[in-house]
Each structure stands twice: as structure tokens, then as C-alpha cells.
Design an enzyme around this catalytic site. Structure first.
Site, PDB file in Angstrom:
ATOM      1  CB  VAL A  16      -0.901   0.102   1.341  1.00 46.04           C
ATOM      2  CG1 VAL A  16      -1.683   1.451   1.110  1.00 46.04           C
ATOM      3  CG2 VAL A  16      -2.045  -1.184   1.326  1.00 46.04           C
ATOM      4  CB  THR A 125      -7.367  -1.714   6.695  1.00 47.30           C
ATOM      5  OG1 THR A 125      -7.414  -1.542   5.354  1.00 47.30           O
ATOM      6  CG2 THR A 125      -8.673  -2.360   7.184  1.00 47.30           C
ATOM      7  CD  GLU A 150      -5.675  -0.525   1.183  1.00 42.37           C
ATOM      8  OE1 GLU A 150      -5.839  -1.032  -0.125  1.00 42.37           O
ATOM      9  OE2 GLU A 150      -5.598  -1.705   1.915  1.00 42.37           O
ATOM     10  CE  LYS A 203      -9.866  -1.931   3.068  1.00 40.11           C
ATOM     11  NZ  LYS A 203      -8.547  -1.589   2.436  1.00 40.11           N
ATOM     12  CG  PHE A 248     -15.473  -9.397  -6.245  1.00 40.39           C
ATOM     13  CD1 PHE A 248     -14.736  -8.631  -7.175  1.00 40.39           C
ATOM     14  CD2 PHE A 248     -14.928  -9.809  -5.134  1.00 40.39           C
ATOM     15  CE1 PHE A 248     -13.330  -8.205  -6.546  1.00 40.39           C
ATOM     16  CE2 PHE A 248     -13.685  -9.529  -4.886  1.00 40.39           C
ATOM     17  CZ  PHE A 248     -13.130  -8.743  -5.363  1.00 40.39           C
ATOM     18  CB  CYS A 259      -7.782  -7.540   2.486  1.00 37.05           C
ATOM     19  SG  CYS A 259      -5.999  -6.807   1.790  1.00 37.05           S
ATOM     20  CE  LYS A 262      -4.829  -6.598   9.509  1.00 35.63           C
ATOM     21  NZ  LYS A 262      -4.778  -5.463   8.635  1.00 35.63           N
ATOM     22  CE  LYS A 320      -5.434  -9.840  -6.055  1.00 33.32           C
ATOM     23  NZ  LYS A 320      -5.974  -8.870  -6.063  1.00 33.32           N
TER      24      LYS A 320
HETATM   25  C1  UGA Z   1      -8.976  -6.602  -1.401  1.00 33.79           C
HETATM   26  C2  UGA Z   1     -10.002  -5.542  -2.061  1.00 33.79           C
HETATM   27  O1  UGA Z   1     -10.720  -5.943  -3.378  1.00 33.79           O
HETATM   28  C3  UGA Z   1      -9.366  -4.222  -2.288  1.00 33.79           C
HETATM   29  O2  UGA Z   1     -10.259  -3.158  -2.610  1.00 33.79           O
HETATM   30  C4  UGA Z   1      -8.780  -3.680  -0.885  1.00 33.79           C
HETATM   31  O3  UGA Z   1      -8.233  -2.392  -0.834  1.00 33.79           O
HETATM   32  C5  UGA Z   1      -7.815  -4.709  -0.253  1.00 33.79           C
HETATM   33  O4  UGA Z   1      -8.617  -6.102  -0.313  1.00 33.79           O
HETATM   34  C6  UGA Z   1      -7.408  -4.181   0.783  1.00 33.79           C
HETATM   35  O5  UGA Z   1      -7.923  -4.248   1.868  1.00 33.79           O
HETATM   36  O6  UGA Z   1      -6.129  -3.893   0.962  1.00 33.79           O
HETATM   37  P1  UGA Z   1      -7.142  -8.069  -2.334  1.00 33.79           P
HETATM   38  O7  UGA Z   1      -7.115  -8.671  -1.188  1.00 33.79           O
HETATM   39  O8  UGA Z   1      -5.775  -7.809  -3.197  1.00 33.79           O
HETATM   40  O9  UGA Z   1      -8.102  -6.824  -2.189  1.00 33.79           O
HETATM   41  O10 UGA Z   1      -7.984  -9.233  -3.459  1.00 33.79           O
HETATM   42  P2  UGA Z   1      -9.275  -9.106  -4.476  1.00 33.79           P
HETATM   43  O11 UGA Z   1      -8.759  -9.218  -5.676  1.00 33.79           O
HETATM   44  O12 UGA Z   1     -10.246  -8.409  -3.545  1.00 33.79           O
HETATM   45  O13 UGA Z   1      -9.438 -10.791  -4.071  1.00 33.79           O
HETATM   46  C7  UGA Z   1      -9.610 -11.525  -2.761  1.00 33.79           C
HETATM   47  C8  UGA Z   1      -9.968 -12.743  -2.847  1.00 33.79           C
HETATM   48  O14 UGA Z   1     -11.248 -13.120  -3.538  1.00 33.79           O
HETATM   49  C9  UGA Z   1      -8.958 -13.796  -3.683  1.00 33.79           C
HETATM   50  O15 UGA Z   1      -8.674 -14.943  -3.047  1.00 33.79           O
HETATM   51  C10 UGA Z   1      -9.563 -13.771  -4.939  1.00 33.79           C
HETATM   52  O16 UGA Z   1      -9.097 -14.990  -5.710  1.00 33.79           O
HETATM   53  C11 UGA Z   1     -11.046 -14.110  -4.805  1.00 33.79           C
HETATM   54  N1  UGA Z   1     -11.928 -13.594  -5.601  1.00 33.79           N
HETATM   55  C12 UGA Z   1     -12.236 -12.486  -6.223  1.00 33.79           C
HETATM   56  C13 UGA Z   1     -12.721 -14.762  -6.337  1.00 33.79           C
HETATM   57  O17 UGA Z   1     -12.523 -15.970  -5.804  1.00 33.79           O
HETATM   58  N2  UGA Z   1     -13.503 -14.458  -7.315  1.00 33.79           N
HETATM   59  C14 UGA Z   1     -13.697 -13.167  -7.930  1.00 33.79           C
HETATM   60  O18 UGA Z   1     -14.711 -12.987  -8.589  1.00 33.79           O
HETATM   61  C15 UGA Z   1     -12.920 -12.114  -7.372  1.00 33.79           C
END
Ligand code: UGA
Length: 430
Positions: A16, A125, A150, A203, A248, A259, A262, A320
Site C-alpha cells: 500500500v 486498514t 485504501e 473500508k 466479483f 485483507c 483479516k 490470486k
Molecule cells: C481486497 C479488495 O478487493 C481491495 O479493494 C482492498 O483495498 C484490499 O483487499 C485491501 O483491503 O487492502 P485483494 O485482497 O488484493 O483486495 O484481493 P481481491 O482481488 O479482492 O481478491 C480477494 C479474494 O477473492 C482472492 O482470494 C480472489 O481469488 C477471490 N476472488 C475475487 C474470487 O474468488 N472471485 C472473484 O470474482 C474475485
């Protein structure tokens, strides 16, 4: 250090902080990024990026070359800036509460040296109410504290920063809000001005809502597994309702990362402390645990021999695609459980560090398939879609593929003689 005073100091150079620093420099601000990790600061000064994040190396080089981005281990340099943005870690404690000691230590140091009228923004956060705590720790009536959460996804953090859906600024004083808004001049995105507590809630609400959405869609994929129906058609119909939205809605092996687990835990904890029940938040977490158990049970069902005699090849270990981060990755939990159940697991991931993987690792996607009774895809790396499936089938003991991420093309798998199973999708008839 050159002696031009910075416009803004970013404290903490995790994903971040580093994203914030390089993007603010890209927008034309003079930035000093401060971290107590001397080794990291030394490498950043040389333009070495410590994490996998698309575009970060280019903007780091740009900022270093044009002199708008500097790195320091000294809080004294941070205090030269009228605006300070805190991007420090807030790790989970065992009860779900967060450890705010890094923030408190930073506040104690800054308290002595901040300029008169400085504005300190919290980007990390933090539990609801931290804004007030930080003001107390700073103990400076002339310094304003602002919440500026963020919304950066790992893997797309730079574009999320530069093209945001919204910028949330929670401040008590209009002047402090304006000072933070000025950091973002050059970004074409709506700014929501609100109070600090609402900003903190926004957030948690955003991450928890997204996690709940995913828990729900994973439940639907389990439902389709049992009752028929195709999850892709279901999510297309569901997501077409603009009140729901199509983003999503891709099922997976469960949600993870640094994130969602947590923050859902953190929100549940804050509510518990306030004597409140938030059953939707609790259920999102429980549903995710059930889903991971379901994926493990499905692996046991699909593989043609008892797990303790089975060789399972795995593609993907990060939580991911697009990141080297394995923190709270469902892939790791699933692998660890398969190992515990006696399966022999070998994994290939293009970015994860082998030391973080609780299984044998291989350097390419084919080796993990040799003699395997089942290949499981746990991360949606695009390169998996282009692997030669005929070659894969040729080395497996059983040509069986369980793709929890929908990266494998049905027709290509069928052509290679591979039986493909994807959650919530009826087996292909092609
Ligand atoms: C998440 C949020 O999307 C951000 O907006 C936020 O700022 C961030 O946390 C944070 O709090 O710092 P991130 O953890 O990088 O971001 O990942 P995401 O892209 O949100 O994915 C989270 C999980 O959901 C992953 O395991 C991903 O594989 C899963 N996912 C996501 C799915 O299984 N399907 C989807 O359609 C999208």
C-alpha cells in the site's frame, strides 16, 4: 537526500505504501517514503522492487529518475512534509483485534517533530475509532488526523490508485480534507468527503460486502454441483441485475489474501466488543470455511484412488493471480490439508516463493503432472490456459483435472483426452 522539502511523506513501504508513494510522485507530488527497514530502503533507492505488482517498477524508476520520489529511514525527513500518510501494518491478533503498535510508535515519533498545522492521514486498514486514538497518541492540537482508506487490490494496485471508483476522505476539518484531496489532483475520480468514523466503516464494509458476495457465489456453485444448472449462466443472469452487478461473481476455491480474512474477522471483533451481532459477517466467514472443506472433499471424490495413495499435482499457490503473495491463500490451506490426509502433493506456481509452500514444488507446470492421479488448478494464472494439455495428459497416471478457477478450456481438455471438472458446471458433452 536533496533539500527540496517534500509535499508528502508516506510512512511504510509495503504494497500500500509503495503504491501510494510511486503514484503520488507520478501525479507530480514531491514524495519522501520512509521505512525503518534499512535493507529495503537501500534496495528501493536502487530501483529494486520487493514485490510482484504490475507497473510498480516503471513508476519507481520514473520517480527516482525525475527526483520526485525519495526514500529514507528517518522520520525527521517525514516531518519536513506538511502531509503525512500512514501505510503501516496492522496485524491481526488471535482474538480478531488488530495490533496497532506500529501506528502508535509512529505517532509517538512524529508527535515530537511534525510541522505546525500538519495533516496525518491513515491509509492502513484500522479498527473503527482508530482516528481518535491516533489523535491522542499524537497529542498535538495543531495537527489534524484524517481517515483516507485504501481500496487497492494486489496485482492491480497502481490502476486502482490512479483510476479509483472513489476516494474517501474522513475529516473533522474542511481544511484538512482539502489538504488530503490535493494529493490526488490529476486523478479523475469522485471524492467523498465524510467524517472519520464513516470513512473507517466504509473500508470494512467494502471488503466484507465483497467477501460475502463471493461466499454467496461459491454457495451457488455448490448448489449447481448438486442440483444441476451451470454457474456461469447463473452468475450471468444474477449479475445482469444492475443492483447486484457482475463483478466479483466468479467462484473459486474460497476467498483469501491479506485483507478479506483479516477484515471480516476485524469487523466481527469490533461488533462483538460493542455487544452487537452481525450474523451476515459471521456467515460470510463460516461459508468460506465450508467451501474450502467442500473443495477438499471434491478432490477426494474426483480422484480415483484413496487420497493416501494418490499423487495430486497442483497449479497455483498464491491467493490470486498477478501477485506473489501467499498470505491466507486458500491454495496453501487446501494443499496442507491434502498432505495431512496422506496425498502426495506437488505444486507449480509462477510467482510464489517455494519456502512459503507446504508441499513439494516444481519449476514448471508439466513436472507436477508426472504420474499424477489428479491435477488441481487453485490460482487463475493466465499461463495455465496455454499449457499443452496433450503433453499434460501424456504424463498423468489418470487424465483428470479439477479446475476451481475456470482457466482451462473445456474443448481443449476434451481434445487432449482429459476429463475436466469445474465447480458448478455440468460435465462437458463435447
Ligand atoms: C481486497 C479488495 O478487493 C481491495 O479493494 C482492498 O483495498 C484490499 O483487499 C485491501 O483491503 O487492502 P485483494 O485482497 O488484493 O483486495 O484481493 P481481491 O482481488 O479482492 O481478491 C480477494 C479474494 O477473492 C482472492 O482470494 C480472489 O481469488 C477471490 N476472488 C475475487 C474470487 O474468488 N472471485 C472473484 O470474482 C474475485
Amino acid at each position: 537526500m536533496n533539500h527540496q522539502p517534500p509535499d508528502v511523506a508516506v510512512i511504510g513501504t509495503g504494497y500500500v505504501g509503495l503504491t501510494t508513494a510511486v503514484c503520488l510522485a507520478h501525479l507530480g507530488r514531491n514524495v519522501v517514503a520512509v521505512d525503518i527497514d534499512e535493507d529495503k530502503i537501500g534496495r528501493l533507492r536502487l530501483g529494486e522492487v520487493p514485490i510482484l505488482e504490475q507497473g510498480l517498477d516503471e513508476l519507481l524508476t520514473e520517480g527516482l529518475q525525475n527526483g520526485r520520489l525519495r526514500f529514507s529511514t528517518s522520520y525527521q525527513h517525514a516531518a519536513e512534509a506538511p502531509t503525512v500518510v500512514l501505510c503501516l501494518p496492522t496485524p491481526s491478533q488471535s482474538d480478531g483485534g488488530l495490533d496497532l503498535s506500529y501506528l502508535e510508535q509512529a505517532a509517538t515519533k512524529l508527535s515530537q517533530i511534525l510541522q505546525t498545522g500538519a495533516v496525518v492521514a491513515i491509509k492502513s486498514t484500522v479498527p473503527i475509532g482508530t482516528n481518535q486514538k491516533l489523535s491522542k497518541w499524537l497529542a498535538r492540537e495543531d495537527v489534524q488526523v484524517v481517515s483516507n482508506p485504501e481500496f487497492l487490490r494486489e496485482g492491480t494496485a497502481l490502476s486502482d490508485f490512479l483510476y479509483p471508483d472513489r476516494i474517501v476522505i474522513g475529516a473533522q476539518q474542511a481544511s484538512a480534507a482539502t489538504q488530503i484531496a490535493d494529493l490526488y489532483v490529476g486523478i479523475d475520480g469522485p471524492i467523498q468527503l465524510t467524517d472519520p468514523t464513516s470513512a473507517e466503516v466504509i473500508k470494512y464494509a467494502s471488503n466484507t460486502f465483497l467477501a460475502a458476495k463471493l461466499s454467496f457465489v461459491n454457495e451457488l456453485s455448490r448448489l449447481c454441483d448438486h442440483l444441476g444448472g451451470n454457474i456461469e449462466a447463473v452468475t450471468e443472469g444474477l449479475g445482469s441485475d444492475h443492483r447486484i452487478g457482475s463483478a466479483f461473481l466468479t467462484p473459486g476455491p474460497g476467498w483469501g489474501g491479506s485483507c478479506f480474512p483479516k477484515d471480516t474477522l476485524g469487523l466481527a471483533h469490533v461488533a462483538r466488543m460493542a455487544g452487537l451481532k452481525l450474523p451476515v459477517v459471521e456467515a460470510a466467514r463460516t461459508s468460506n470455511e465450508i467451501h474450502q472443506q467442500y473443495v477438499i472433499a471434491e478432490i477426494g471424490r474426483i480422484v480415483q484412488r484413496p487420497l493416501e495413495q494418490a499423487r495430486v499435482g497442483v497449479w497455483g499457490a498464491t491467493f490470486k493471480a498477478g501477485t506473489d503473495d501467499t498470505r491466507d491463500s486458500p491454495a496453501l490451506e487446501i494443499m496442507a490439508e491434502l498432505n495431512r490426509l496422506g496425498a502426495s502433493v506437488t505444486v507449480y506456481d509462477p510467482a510464489a516463493r517455494p519456502a512459503e509452500i507446504p508441499a513439494e514444488t516444481a519449476g514448471d507446470p508439466y513436472t507436477v503432472c508426472m504420474g499424477a492421479d489428479l491435477l488441481v488448478v487453485l490460482t487463475e494464472w493466465p499461463e495455465f490456459a496455454t499449457v499443452d494439455l496433450a503433453k499434460v495428459a501424456g504424463t498423468m497416471r489418470e487424465p483428470l483435472l479439477y479446475d476451481t478457477r475456470y482457466v482451462i478450456d473445456n474443448a481443449k481438455a476434451a481434445k487432449a483426452g482429459i476429463a475436466l471438472v469445474q465447480p458448478g458446471r455440468m460435465p462437458s458433452t463435447s
